[in-house]
Design a protein around this motif. Structure first.
Motif, PDB file in Angstrom:
ATOM      1  N   SER A 118     -17.010  10.259 -98.468  1.00 26.26           N
ATOM      2  CA  SER A 118     -17.741  10.933 -97.390  1.00 26.26           C
ATOM      3  C   SER A 118     -19.120  10.318 -97.189  1.00 26.26           C
ATOM      4  CB  SER A 118     -17.871  12.430 -97.693  1.00 26.26           C
ATOM      5  OG  SER A 118     -16.595  13.038 -97.734  1.00 26.26           O
ATOM      6  N   ASP A 139     -13.730  14.220 -90.204  1.00 21.39           N
ATOM      7  CA  ASP A 139     -13.675  14.597 -91.611  1.00 21.39           C
ATOM      8  C   ASP A 139     -12.305  15.214 -91.867  1.00 21.39           C
ATOM      9  OD1 ASP A 139     -14.045  15.449 -94.173  1.00 21.39           O
ATOM     10  OD2 ASP A 139     -15.588  16.932 -93.713  1.00 21.39           O
ATOM     11  N   ASP A 141     -10.815  15.469 -94.828  1.00 23.83           N
ATOM     12  CA  ASP A 141     -10.661  15.877 -96.225  1.00 23.83           C
ATOM     13  C   ASP A 141     -10.501  17.393 -96.300  1.00 23.83           C
ATOM     14  OD1 ASP A 141     -10.683  16.289 -98.908  1.00 23.83           O
ATOM     15  OD2 ASP A 141     -12.486  15.110 -99.312  1.00 23.83           O
ATOM     16  N   ILE A 142      -9.254  17.859 -96.296  1.00 19.73           N
ATOM     17  CA  ILE A 142      -9.009  19.303 -96.295  1.00 19.73           C
ATOM     18  C   ILE A 142      -9.354  19.938 -97.636  1.00 19.73           C
ATOM     19  CG2 ILE A 142      -7.168  19.060 -94.585  1.00 19.73           C
ATOM     20  CD1 ILE A 142      -5.187  19.578 -96.916  1.00 19.73           C
ATOM     21  N   PRO A 145     -14.167  19.391 -97.386  1.00 20.75           N
ATOM     22  CA  PRO A 145     -14.869  18.800 -96.232  1.00 20.75           C
ATOM     23  C   PRO A 145     -16.384  18.887 -96.399  1.00 20.75           C
ATOM     24  CG  PRO A 145     -13.954  20.955 -95.667  1.00 20.75           C
ATOM     25  CD  PRO A 145     -13.449  20.630 -97.033  1.00 20.75           C
ATOM     26  N   SER A 146     -17.031  17.749 -96.570  1.00 19.93           N
ATOM     27  CA  SER A 146     -18.470  17.736 -96.844  1.00 19.93           C
ATOM     28  C   SER A 146     -19.292  17.120 -95.724  1.00 19.93           C
ATOM     29  CB  SER A 146     -18.736  16.963 -98.143  1.00 19.93           C
ATOM     30  OG  SER A 146     -18.222  15.648 -98.058  1.00 19.93           O
ATOM     31  N   SER A 181     -14.738  18.204 -88.050  1.00 25.92           N
ATOM     32  CA  SER A 181     -14.351  18.366 -89.446  1.00 25.92           C
ATOM     33  C   SER A 181     -13.442  19.570 -89.600  1.00 25.92           C
ATOM     34  CB  SER A 181     -15.598  18.552 -90.320  1.00 25.92           C
ATOM     35  OG  SER A 181     -15.248  18.961 -91.626  1.00 25.92           O
ATOM     36  N   ILE A 182     -12.526  19.475 -90.551  1.00 27.71           N
ATOM     37  CA  ILE A 182     -11.718  20.635 -90.921  1.00 27.71           C
ATOM     38  C   ILE A 182     -12.636  21.789 -91.314  1.00 27.71           C
ATOM     39  CG2 ILE A 182     -10.113  21.510 -92.657  1.00 27.71           C
ATOM     40  CD1 ILE A 182      -8.672  19.776 -90.740  1.00 27.71           C
ATOM     41  N   GLY A 183     -13.799  21.445 -91.881  1.00 25.31           N
ATOM     42  CA  GLY A 183     -14.740  22.460 -92.336  1.00 25.31           C
ATOM     43  C   GLY A 183     -15.307  23.330 -91.232  1.00 25.31           C
ATOM     44  N   ASP A 221     -12.725   9.988 -92.458  1.00 27.27           N
ATOM     45  CA  ASP A 221     -12.967  10.265 -93.875  1.00 27.27           C
ATOM     46  C   ASP A 221     -11.747  10.994 -94.432  1.00 27.27           C
ATOM     47  OD1 ASP A 221     -14.055  10.747 -96.359  1.00 27.27           O
ATOM     48  OD2 ASP A 221     -15.244  12.473 -95.695  1.00 27.27           O
ATOM     49  N   PRO A 223      -8.893  12.453 -97.339  1.00 23.35           N
ATOM     50  CA  PRO A 223      -8.907  13.084 -98.660  1.00 23.35           C
ATOM     51  C   PRO A 223      -8.447  12.092 -99.721  1.00 23.35           C
ATOM     52  CG  PRO A 223      -6.978  13.787 -97.436  1.00 23.35           C
ATOM     53  CD  PRO A 223      -7.815  12.974 -96.488  1.00 23.35           C
TER      54      PRO A 223
END
Length: 237
Positions: A118, A139, A141-142, A145-146, A181-183, A221, A223
């Motif tokens: 990230s 993003d 990355d599930i 997420p950063s 992002s997933i976040g 980005d 995971p």
């Protein structure tokens, strides 16, 4: 002299639309004509490339091409019509189904977590933006997420926007970079527990349901590991 000239054949096929790409096969440069035409097109081989490699899709394309030729030149049609899959390396911005407005896609991945993916993705995106490029960052990355935290947009929520009659997600823009992002769509106080197919569908929406517009670079980005998300990305982009 045969009326089966290259120009006449291409004119006849301008009405054949590649269903997944939404344009005719001639304007997409998916048709090749080889050989010398005899009666009813005998001696010619027409090769048409299909975005969908499935046999049933290629069969439908072949039938559409043969029907268009019959309408233009009459029956019988004696030329050989072949429909082959469009290779990944042959795809252009027009023939790419996902992110058609993105010039370059850079995926940042690693088999291990916590190694700085990230950080690299974020700094690469900002550096490219500072050089004057149009940049997007996904993003994916599930597990953690950063990117929203790194871009200081953790509390932001992407809003819907109307684009050509369709509702799209408008990415958050920060430091000259469009970010999704997933976040943004998950509760930060709860762990995300998704099986592979669900995670892949969520990632796909970040690409297909967002208004990315024209970009020079898209940074992804990923995971840690080499699972469903990585395979889905490679297959689609």
């Amino acid at each position: 002299m045969s009326n089966w000239t290259n120009d006449a054949i291409l004119d006849a096929l301008r009405g054949v639309v590649e269903p997944e790409l939404g344009k005719d096969v001639v304007s997409l440069d998916l048709v090749e004509v080889e050989g010398t035409a005899g009666d009813h097109g005998a001696g010619l081989t027409l090769t048409v490339k299909s975005s969908n490699p499935a046999m049933h899709a290629r069969k439908r394309m072949q039938e559409a091409v043969e029907f268009a030729l019959e309408r233009a030149f009459g029956k019988p049609v004696a030329c050989d019509v072949k429909v082959i899959p469009l290779k990944q390396e042959e795809r252009t911005l027009e023939t790419r189904k996902v992110l058609p407005g993105v010039e370059h896609v850079i995926a940042v991945a690693s088999g291990k977590g916590g190694v700085g993916k990230s950080t690299v993705s974020s700094n690469l995106a900002v550096a490219l933006a500072q050089l004057g490029y149009k940049v997007g960052l996904v993003d994916a990355d599930i597990h953690g997420p950063s990117v929203p935290t790194m871009f200081d947009v953790a509390g932001e929520k992407p809003q819907p926007v109307e684009v050509e009659g369709k509702t799209k997600i408008e990415p958050i823009e920060q430091y000259g970079v469009k970010v999704l992002s997933i976040g943004f769509f998950a509760d930060p106080d709860q762990a995300i527990v998704w099986r592979g197919p669900m995670a892949s569908r969520a990632l796909n929406q970040l690409f297909t349901d967002a208004d990315w517009g024209k970009l020079d670079f898209m940074i992804v980005d990923l995971p840690p590991g080499t699972g469903d998300i990585h395979l889905s990305l490679v297959q689609q982009i």
